[in-house]
Motif scaffolding. Sequence first.
Motif, PDB file in Angstrom:
ATOM      1  N   UNK A   1      37.956  31.427  32.704  1.00  0.00           N
ATOM      2  CA  UNK A   1      37.132  30.365  32.125  1.00  0.00           C
ATOM      3  C   UNK A   1      36.028  29.952  33.083  1.00  0.00           C
ATOM      4  N   UNK A   2      36.341  29.878  34.378  1.00  0.00           N
ATOM      5  CA  UNK A   2      35.327  29.518  35.375  1.00  0.00           C
ATOM      6  C   UNK A   2      34.246  30.585  35.442  1.00  0.00           C
ATOM      7  N   UNK A   3      34.667  31.860  35.458  1.00  0.00           N
ATOM      8  CA  UNK A   3      33.713  32.963  35.587  1.00  0.00           C
ATOM      9  C   UNK A   3      32.824  33.061  34.346  1.00  0.00           C
ATOM     10  N   UNK A   4      33.429  32.903  33.161  1.00  0.00           N
ATOM     11  CA  UNK A   4      32.671  33.076  31.913  1.00  0.00           C
ATOM     12  C   UNK A   4      31.779  31.887  31.605  1.00  0.00           C
ATOM     13  N   UNK A   5      32.205  30.703  32.010  1.00  0.00           N
ATOM     14  CA  UNK A   5      31.501  29.510  31.573  1.00  0.00           C
ATOM     15  C   UNK A   5      30.473  28.970  32.534  1.00  0.00           C
ATOM     16  N   UNK A   6      30.463  29.448  33.770  1.00  0.00           N
ATOM     17  CA  UNK A   6      29.560  28.853  34.756  1.00  0.00           C
ATOM     18  C   UNK A   6      28.825  29.948  35.548  1.00  0.00           C
ATOM     19  N   UNK A   7      27.574  29.677  35.859  1.00  0.00           N
ATOM     20  CA  UNK A   7      26.786  30.585  36.703  1.00  0.00           C
ATOM     21  C   UNK A   7      26.864  30.068  38.139  1.00  0.00           C
ATOM     22  N   UNK A   8      27.935  30.445  38.826  1.00  0.00           N
ATOM     23  CA  UNK A   8      28.222  29.904  40.150  1.00  0.00           C
ATOM     24  C   UNK A   8      28.055  30.969  41.228  1.00  0.00           C
ATOM     25  N   UNK A   9      27.695  30.512  42.426  1.00  0.00           N
ATOM     26  CA  UNK A   9      27.690  31.420  43.578  1.00  0.00           C
ATOM     27  C   UNK A   9      29.101  31.939  43.864  1.00  0.00           C
ATOM     28  N   UNK A  10      30.089  31.099  43.627  1.00  0.00           N
ATOM     29  CA  UNK A  10      31.482  31.494  43.860  1.00  0.00           C
ATOM     30  C   UNK A  10      31.852  32.690  43.005  1.00  0.00           C
ATOM     31  N   UNK A  11      31.367  32.707  41.762  1.00  0.00           N
ATOM     32  CA  UNK A  11      31.649  33.835  40.870  1.00  0.00           C
ATOM     33  C   UNK A  11      31.019  35.112  41.399  1.00  0.00           C
ATOM     34  N   UNK A  12      29.760  35.024  41.826  1.00  0.00           N
ATOM     35  CA  UNK A  12      29.108  36.211  42.392  1.00  0.00           C
ATOM     36  C   UNK A  12      29.851  36.707  43.627  1.00  0.00           C
ATOM     37  N   UNK A  13      30.219  35.800  44.516  1.00  0.00           N
ATOM     38  CA  UNK A  13      30.935  36.183  45.732  1.00  0.00           C
ATOM     39  C   UNK A  13      32.278  36.821  45.391  1.00  0.00           C
ATOM     40  N   UNK A  14      32.938  36.294  44.373  1.00  0.00           N
ATOM     41  CA  UNK A  14      34.225  36.852  43.941  1.00  0.00           C
ATOM     42  C   UNK A  14      34.069  38.289  43.452  1.00  0.00           C
ATOM     43  N   UNK A  15      33.008  38.552  42.697  1.00  0.00           N
ATOM     44  CA  UNK A  15      32.772  39.908  42.209  1.00  0.00           C
ATOM     45  C   UNK A  15      32.440  40.865  43.353  1.00  0.00           C
ATOM     46  N   UNK A  16      31.707  40.379  44.365  1.00  0.00           N
ATOM     47  CA  UNK A  16      31.447  41.207  45.544  1.00  0.00           C
ATOM     48  C   UNK A  16      32.765  41.548  46.256  1.00  0.00           C
ATOM     49  N   UNK A  17      33.646  40.584  46.322  1.00  0.00           N
ATOM     50  CA  UNK A  17      34.944  40.828  46.949  1.00  0.00           C
ATOM     51  C   UNK A  17      35.719  41.912  46.201  1.00  0.00           C
ATOM     52  N   UNK A  18      35.793  41.797  44.873  1.00  0.00           N
ATOM     53  CA  UNK A  18      36.530  42.795  44.081  1.00  0.00           C
ATOM     54  C   UNK A  18      35.920  44.186  44.241  1.00  0.00           C
ATOM     55  N   UNK A  19      34.600  44.261  44.259  1.00  0.00           N
ATOM     56  CA  UNK A  19      33.943  45.559  44.415  1.00  0.00           C
ATOM     57  C   UNK A  19      34.190  46.155  45.795  1.00  0.00           C
ATOM     58  N   UNK A  20      34.247  45.311  46.823  1.00  0.00           N
ATOM     59  CA  UNK A  20      34.549  45.806  48.170  1.00  0.00           C
ATOM     60  C   UNK A  20      35.995  46.306  48.239  1.00  0.00           C
ATOM     61  N   UNK A  21      36.904  45.595  47.600  1.00  0.00           N
ATOM     62  CA  UNK A  21      38.297  46.052  47.560  1.00  0.00           C
ATOM     63  C   UNK A  21      38.412  47.397  46.850  1.00  0.00           C
ATOM     64  N   UNK A  22      37.604  47.596  45.825  1.00  0.00           N
ATOM     65  CA  UNK A  22      37.664  48.853  45.073  1.00  0.00           C
ATOM     66  C   UNK A  22      37.305  50.062  45.932  1.00  0.00           C
ATOM     67  N   UNK A  23      36.529  49.848  46.989  1.00  0.00           N
ATOM     68  CA  UNK A  23      36.179  50.945  47.895  1.00  0.00           C
ATOM     69  C   UNK A  23      37.440  51.601  48.444  1.00  0.00           C
ATOM     70  N   UNK A  24      38.474  50.781  48.710  1.00  0.00           N
ATOM     71  CA  UNK A  24      39.684  51.300  49.336  1.00  0.00           C
ATOM     72  C   UNK A  24      40.614  52.025  48.373  1.00  0.00           C
ATOM     73  N   UNK A  25      40.224  52.097  47.097  1.00  0.00           N
ATOM     74  CA  UNK A  25      40.972  52.907  46.145  1.00  0.00           C
ATOM     75  C   UNK A  25      40.398  54.313  46.038  1.00  0.00           C
ATOM     76  N   UNK A  26      39.361  54.595  46.811  1.00  0.00           N
ATOM     77  CA  UNK A  26      38.735  55.919  46.780  1.00  0.00           C
ATOM     78  C   UNK A  26      39.716  56.989  47.266  1.00  0.00           C
ATOM     79  N   UNK A  27      39.590  58.170  46.701  1.00  0.00           N
ATOM     80  CA  UNK A  27      40.509  59.265  47.049  1.00  0.00           C
ATOM     81  C   UNK A  27      40.045  60.044  48.268  1.00  0.00           C
ATOM     82  N   UNK A  28      38.806  59.869  48.696  1.00  0.00           N
ATOM     83  CA  UNK A  28      38.277  60.622  49.835  1.00  0.00           C
ATOM     84  C   UNK A  28      37.192  59.813  50.523  1.00  0.00           C
TER      85      UNK A  28
END
Length: 411
Positions: A290-317
């Motif tokens: 609800x927070x992510x969908x309903x508000x244009x917050x810096x916290x939301x952007x930072x959260x998405x950057x965090x998730x994308x950085x974590x996804x790097x470590x799921x790489x196979x090589x």
Amino acid sequence: MQSEALFGLALGITPPWEVTSVAFDKGSNRLDIHIDFQRGGKFPCPVCGTLSPAHDTVEKQWRHLNFFQYEAYLHARVPRVKCPNSGCGVKLVQVPWARAGSGFTLLFEALVMTMVRDMPVNVIASLFAVTDKRLWRVLDSYVALARAQEDHSEVRRVGFDETSAKRGHDYVTLFFDLDARKLIFGAEGRDNVTVKEFVADLKAHGGAPENITDAAIDMSAAFIKGVKEQLPNAETTFDPFHVIKLMNDSLAKIRAEEARLFPEILKKSRYLFLKNPENLTAEEEQRLDAIIAGQNLKSTEAYLHKLNLQNVYFAASRPEAETLLASWHAQAAGSGIRLIKKMAATVKEHWNGILSHFDSELSTGFLEGVNSLIQAAKARARGYRNPKNLITMAYIIAGKLNFKSLYSAPT
């Protein structure tokens, strides 16, 4: 059978030693056991082992295991021998029931070494009515003796991290053999000098800094410098835990700043942003969505950057990871949020060390687990008097040291 003979059997006393008297004082809650040696007894020279008669004697006392609720003490005339061999001189003999220089029996020390894994030293000291300083000297002695037997010639991949001895200051650095999953060295401080001290200790135990192929560390400039100067052949790996922690720290600061501006939206939302999505409860997930969908917050952007950085470590090589990291970096560097841009610059500066994880597959997650055990022990003890005590306890908890060969285990 006389009581002296019974106590002699119980204590494992053998000729030329014998129990000569036992005195029990209920008023002082004390049991005193007196031991002497038989006339004409000979003793091995502590230097060369040659049997020699007593030259003179020294009165000694040792604290023994409690006899029920009563304190027990051993007393003996300990002979000094004058060895006939040149170079030996007059030396105090070693008694079979105690370690040289100790005021405790081997069984007492064995019990302390067993108890200290689960109980604070000051609590054990209170139970036995001795000072905690005396017990710390026992622990230090056994750790030093056990570490003297350690062979580090096969150490190849190491990880090291800092931990606090006291809140806010007095740090120690702990060095681990990541293959053996054990602590091999601890040093006071958290600068590059600790790496130099580690190398000196490594050499003293048969290891070679040139043989170290990998070092897993955080992004501390001091540690990076220490590895570069002291471990010439080591590839540096920046642990994923610390990379994501830096990202989480930035996210937490961004959310905290916005929470002051929009308290009705972000109140009590800290852990919603810091938790991994799979760890959220259904209620927490619903609120975060609800927070992510309903508000244009810096916290939301930072959260998405965090998730994308974590996804790097799921790489196979490594090539796949580098592609994902490059994409993340481009987005983060173009962010309008100062802390995100700063995080992007940090990642760029440590690029190779971050990606080397996909070659070495090293992680210091094990170190973080050990650190939690050490901090739990520190909390139970309500802190340690000095960093040296913390290092000693760390060796006992995580050093996998062989103490059984050093003392008689309690029966």
